[in-house]
Design a protein around this motif. Structure first.
Motif, PDB file in Angstrom:
ATOM      1  N   VAL A 509       0.831  -1.202   0.000  1.00  0.00           N
ATOM      2  CA  VAL A 509       0.000   0.000   0.000  1.00  0.00           C
ATOM      3  C   VAL A 509       0.871   1.261   0.000  1.00  0.00           C
ATOM      4  CG1 VAL A 509      -1.850   1.225   1.195  1.00  0.00           C
ATOM      5  CG2 VAL A 509      -1.801  -1.268   1.211  1.00  0.00           C
ATOM      6  N   MET A 510       2.001   1.218   0.720  1.00  0.00           N
ATOM      7  CA  MET A 510       2.852   2.411   0.797  1.00  0.00           C
ATOM      8  C   MET A 510       3.459   2.767  -0.555  1.00  0.00           C
ATOM      9  SD  MET A 510       4.853   2.169   4.424  1.00  0.00           S
ATOM     10  CE  MET A 510       3.964   1.906   5.958  1.00  0.00           C
ATOM     11  N   VAL A 511       3.814   1.767  -1.352  1.00  0.00           N
ATOM     12  CA  VAL A 511       4.344   2.054  -2.697  1.00  0.00           C
ATOM     13  C   VAL A 511       3.289   2.777  -3.524  1.00  0.00           C
ATOM     14  CG1 VAL A 511       5.175   1.029  -4.837  1.00  0.00           C
ATOM     15  CG2 VAL A 511       5.961   0.133  -2.654  1.00  0.00           C
ATOM     16  N   LEU A 512       2.074   2.259  -3.515  1.00  0.00           N
ATOM     17  CA  LEU A 512       1.003   2.896  -4.283  1.00  0.00           C
ATOM     18  C   LEU A 512       0.674   4.278  -3.728  1.00  0.00           C
ATOM     19  CD1 LEU A 512      -1.372  -0.169  -4.765  1.00  0.00           C
ATOM     20  CD2 LEU A 512       0.197   0.836  -6.431  1.00  0.00           C
ATOM     21  N   THR A 513       0.702   4.439  -2.413  1.00  0.00           N
ATOM     22  CA  THR A 513       0.422   5.746  -1.815  1.00  0.00           C
ATOM     23  C   THR A 513       1.451   6.774  -2.259  1.00  0.00           C
ATOM     24  OG1 THR A 513      -0.487   4.629   0.126  1.00  0.00           O
ATOM     25  CG2 THR A 513       0.001   6.965   0.349  1.00  0.00           C
ATOM     26  N   ALA A 517       0.469   9.911  -4.630  1.00  0.00           N
ATOM     27  CA  ALA A 517       0.653  11.244  -4.047  1.00  0.00           C
ATOM     28  C   ALA A 517       1.585  12.089  -4.904  1.00  0.00           C
ATOM     29  CB  ALA A 517       1.203  11.113  -2.627  1.00  0.00           C
ATOM     30  N   ALA A 518       2.625  11.474  -5.459  1.00  0.00           N
ATOM     31  CA  ALA A 518       3.561  12.226  -6.303  1.00  0.00           C
ATOM     32  C   ALA A 518       2.881  12.727  -7.567  1.00  0.00           C
ATOM     33  CB  ALA A 518       4.759  11.339  -6.642  1.00  0.00           C
ATOM     34  N   LEU A 519       2.043  11.905  -8.186  1.00  0.00           N
ATOM     35  CA  LEU A 519       1.322  12.354  -9.388  1.00  0.00           C
ATOM     36  C   LEU A 519       0.224  13.364  -9.036  1.00  0.00           C
ATOM     37  CD1 LEU A 519       0.921   8.946 -11.268  1.00  0.00           C
ATOM     38  CD2 LEU A 519       2.567  10.763 -11.744  1.00  0.00           C
ATOM     39  N   ARG A 520      -0.384  13.168  -7.866  1.00  0.00           N
ATOM     40  CA  ARG A 520      -1.491  14.049  -7.477  1.00  0.00           C
ATOM     41  C   ARG A 520      -1.001  15.445  -7.136  1.00  0.00           C
ATOM     42  NH1 ARG A 520      -4.901  17.071  -6.539  1.00  0.00           N
ATOM     43  NH2 ARG A 520      -6.879  16.826  -5.408  1.00  0.00           N
ATOM     44  N   GLY A 568      -7.175   1.663   6.466  1.00  0.00           N
ATOM     45  CA  GLY A 568      -7.298   3.112   6.383  1.00  0.00           C
ATOM     46  C   GLY A 568      -6.339   3.713   5.371  1.00  0.00           C
ATOM     47  N   LEU A 569      -5.093   3.194   5.328  1.00  0.00           N
ATOM     48  CA  LEU A 569      -4.132   3.686   4.350  1.00  0.00           C
ATOM     49  C   LEU A 569      -4.587   3.348   2.938  1.00  0.00           C
ATOM     50  CD1 LEU A 569      -1.380   5.059   3.932  1.00  0.00           C
ATOM     51  CD2 LEU A 569      -0.300   2.791   4.120  1.00  0.00           C
ATOM     52  N   LEU A 574      -6.943   5.250  -2.157  1.00  0.00           N
ATOM     53  CA  LEU A 574      -8.027   5.211  -3.139  1.00  0.00           C
ATOM     54  C   LEU A 574      -8.655   6.593  -3.338  1.00  0.00           C
ATOM     55  CD1 LEU A 574      -9.805   3.516  -5.008  1.00  0.00           C
ATOM     56  CD2 LEU A 574     -11.283   3.038  -3.028  1.00  0.00           C
ATOM     57  N   ILE A 575      -8.820   7.345  -2.252  1.00  0.00           N
ATOM     58  CA  ILE A 575      -9.379   8.698  -2.360  1.00  0.00           C
ATOM     59  C   ILE A 575      -8.447   9.599  -3.162  1.00  0.00           C
ATOM     60  CG2 ILE A 575      -9.977  10.761  -1.031  1.00  0.00           C
ATOM     61  CD1 ILE A 575     -10.956   8.874   1.193  1.00  0.00           C
ATOM     62  N   MET A 576      -7.141   9.466  -2.909  1.00  0.00           N
ATOM     63  CA  MET A 576      -6.184  10.279  -3.679  1.00  0.00           C
ATOM     64  C   MET A 576      -6.200   9.883  -5.148  1.00  0.00           C
ATOM     65  SD  MET A 576      -2.743  11.285  -1.626  1.00  0.00           S
ATOM     66  CE  MET A 576      -2.099   9.641  -1.600  1.00  0.00           C
ATOM     67  N   TYR A 577      -6.367   8.594  -5.428  1.00  0.00           N
ATOM     68  CA  TYR A 577      -6.404   8.140  -6.821  1.00  0.00           C
ATOM     69  C   TYR A 577      -7.634   8.697  -7.538  1.00  0.00           C
ATOM     70  CZ  TYR A 577      -6.708   5.039 -10.849  1.00  0.00           C
ATOM     71  OH  TYR A 577      -6.818   4.552 -12.138  1.00  0.00           O
ATOM     72  N   ARG A 578      -8.763   8.742  -6.851  1.00  0.00           N
ATOM     73  CA  ARG A 578      -9.967   9.316  -7.457  1.00  0.00           C
ATOM     74  C   ARG A 578      -9.769  10.802  -7.747  1.00  0.00           C
ATOM     75  NH1 ARG A 578     -14.761   6.474  -7.082  1.00  0.00           N
ATOM     76  NH2 ARG A 578     -15.931   8.427  -6.924  1.00  0.00           N
ATOM     77  N   GLY A 579      -9.084  11.492  -6.842  1.00  0.00           N
ATOM     78  CA  GLY A 579      -8.771  12.891  -7.100  1.00  0.00           C
ATOM     79  C   GLY A 579      -7.821  13.068  -8.267  1.00  0.00           C
ATOM     80  N   LEU A 580      -6.866  12.135  -8.407  1.00  0.00           N
ATOM     81  CA  LEU A 580      -5.936  12.194  -9.537  1.00  0.00           C
ATOM     82  C   LEU A 580      -6.682  12.007 -10.854  1.00  0.00           C
ATOM     83  CD1 LEU A 580      -3.002  12.175 -10.678  1.00  0.00           C
ATOM     84  CD2 LEU A 580      -2.989   9.698 -10.261  1.00  0.00           C
TER      85      LEU A 580
END
Length: 583
Positions: A509-513, A517-520, A568-569, A574-580
């Motif tokens: 999960v941390m890799v994906l986070t 986050a970097a793209l967002r 939770g992470l 997932l929320i950040m990905y939807r924003g991206l």
């Protein structure tokens, strides 16, 4: 037309990810290992060579915490550079979507999760056991350093003090790793309430330190050397001891022996997955479970022995016991009834109870001039109309032993060679420290916990559910303790299994986070972006660490807290990905 798979882009991203994760993890784990070894080295507990060995051994355990953060940091750096250099924008323009661009991060995360599973379940526990062997090898250095600083050295319930400690070479073939000589020695044994129960002083003491035994033909057998602790043998010279309830006693020499708990073998935290699986069928592998097994086995052996003794005497047979010199004490002509842990015996017929034994008497015959009177063993018959055989468990529940004491009232003695000639008349006769020469006295000692629990189920069940109302209160109490510790062990195993799995899942999960986050937040500074990964990731590890003791205390409900951080992470990612995707 559907775009082709971007293998070249994936390869480049994955290569950068692997390089940065490896570099970050290496730096983090070396720093952590150095920090762990510096204090023992500065305190004098480790030599420089042993410190380097310890650092090398602690590198794999450090990866359990370094890899997730290094993975998140590496993913943030790689994808932030892609976004800042407009490579991500070019990929979007070329028909490469967000999911395709994040595929290398997903693959890297899965690879890290698999690596974390292997590390946490098998590799790290074995390296921690190697670290314990380094620590055990330097136990002599630790004792020497503590005494040089004027501190007490604690071994289980014993604390030792000395004015000086000298290190000697162990005798050849002794098997000891070190020998220490302590001058002007003192020791204090603490009770359950941490209050002193025994105080000992000696002019000199020698300590022999033996390493843990790590083998055996059957490591799962109860009491196997595979689960044994390190041993310390101590010889005291010119000893003065003060024991609670016994006053002051003195000895010229005293030999003592005790075990040093093997922390890395006695906690599920330090066992690989394969051994955790075997704990369900062989909980005796834990020394603290073995101690409870022995206590239950001894209590059951005591009950079985008393019952068999009653049957033997009431059937007109003879009861055979062994004294402290290994000689027989034979009881005949008695009928017995059981009263708790005591046998009440009365004469079976008009003839009295007979106890035949060998007793020590002073003899004037000396084998050599000046040797003084020598004790001789004389066969004696003691007769009485009634008496007791009281049984007592050993002072240490970990020692599989219980003893008996014969107590006779209004007894008469005679020489066995002339049984009809009356001897002395005694108001009370007593023969102590006897052991039963019956199969029931040792049969339960080799049985496993599962077999003992099955055998004692009916003995431990009281009419109102309380231990005091059970047919065998001592057996019931020992069984209750075994069952309680078995539940604790099951919860500990459940905790460690899930903790390791949660740590492994957090790496994915941390890799994906980090990547999302970097793209967002591509327009922000990279360290500021990493905070959007680091803080939630840290919260995830805190919940994992906090959930572990909760599972150990409350069982399955504690898993909610343990896994809440990872879940939770994942929701946060997932929320950040939807924003991206929106932007």
């Amino acid at each position: 037309m559907r775009p082709r798979t971007p293998w070249i882009l994936w390869t480049a991203i994955f290569a950068d990810l692997a390089k940065l994760v490896a570099l970050s993890a290496s730096i983090l784990v070396i720093v952590v290992s150095l920090a762990t070894a510096i204090k023992p080295l500065s305190d004098g507990y480790l030599s420089a060579a042993d410190a380097l060995r310890l650092i090398a051994i602690l590198i794999p355990p450090g990866l359990a915490y370094a890899l997730p953060f290094a993975a998140g940091f590496g993913a943030t750096l790689v994808y932030h550079r892609i976004a800042a250099d407009r490579e991500a924008l070019a990929a979007y323009a070329g028909g490469i979507g967000h999911r395709t661009l994040l595929t290398p991060a997903l693959v890297a995360g899965i690879a890290l999760m698999v690596a974390m599973v292997a590390l946490t379940q098998e590799v790290i526990p074995r390296f921690l056991q190697s670290a314990q062997r380094v620590a055990a090898f330097n136990a002599a250095r630790y004792i020497q350093a503590e005494i040089a600083k004027g501190r007490a050295v604690a071994f289980d319930q014993m604390q030792i003090f000395a004015d000086q400690c000298l290190r000697l070479d162990p005798p050849p073939g002794s098997g000891a790793t070190d020998v220490l000589r302590l001058e002007r020695f003192a020791a204090v044994e603490l009770g359950d309430a941490q209050a002193p129960i025994t105080e000992v002083t000696a002019s000199r003491a020698h300590l022999w330190l033996f390493p843990p035994v790590d083998g055996g033909d059957d490591p799962d057998r109860p009491g196997s050397p595979a689960s044994a602790s390190s041993r310390i043998i101590m010889r005291l010279e010119r000893v003065v001891a003060v024991q609670e309830g016994r006053g002051v006693v003195g000895f010229e020499k005293v030999d003592l022996s005790w075990s040093v708990p093997n922390t890395f073998r006695d906690s599920p935290k330090y066992l690989p997955w394969s051994e955790l699986v075997r704990l369900r069928d062989n909980p005796e592998r834990m020394n603290w479970m073995e101690q409870r097994r022995v206590a239950l086995a001894v209590a059951l052996a005591q009950a079985d022995t008393l019952d068999e003794s009653v049957r033997t005497l009431n059937a007109g047979g003879t009861l055979r016991l062994i004294d402290d010199r290994g000689e027989a004490v034979v009881i005949s002509g008695a009928r017995a009834t059981r009263d708790g842990e005591t046998l009440r015996i009365v004469a079976a017929t008009d003839a009295p109870i007979e106890v035949r034994l060998n007793r020590a008497h002073a003899s004037t015959d000396s084998p050599s001039a000046g040797a003084g009177p020598q004790p001789a063993r004389v066969a004696t018959i003691v007769r009485a109309g009634r008496g007791n055989i009281a049984t007592t468990l050993g002072p240490d529940a970990r020692v599989p032993r219980f003893t008996a004491t014969i107590q006779l009232q209004d007894a008469t003695t005679s020489d066995a060679s002339a049984p009809n000639i009356p001897g002395a008349t005694l108001e009370r006769f007593e023969a102590a420290d006897l052991t039963f020469d019956l199969a029931a006295a040792s049969a339960p000692l080799d049985q496993r916990i599962a077999s003992l629990l099955t055998r004692t189920e009916s003995l431990a069940r009281g009419t109102d559910g309380r231990i005091e109302s059970s047919p065998e209160p001592r057996v019931a109490a020992a069984r209750h303790e075994v069952v309680r510790k078995l539940r604790d062990l099951e919860k500990d195993v459940l905790s460690k299994r899930n903790e390791r799995m949660a740590m492994s899942a957090s790496a994915l999960v941390m890799v994906l986070t980090g990547a999302i986050a970097a793209l967002r937040f591509s327009n922000r500074r990279v360290l500021g972006v990493y905070l959007w990964t680091f803080v939630p990731a840290l919260a995830s590890l805190v919940t994992i660490g906090g959930g572990s003791p909760m599972v150990g205390s409350f069982g399955t409900p504690g898993l909610i807290l343990m896994w809440s951080g990872v879940v939770g992470l994942g929701v946060y990612t997932l929320i950040m990905y939807r924003g991206l995707r929106k932007h």
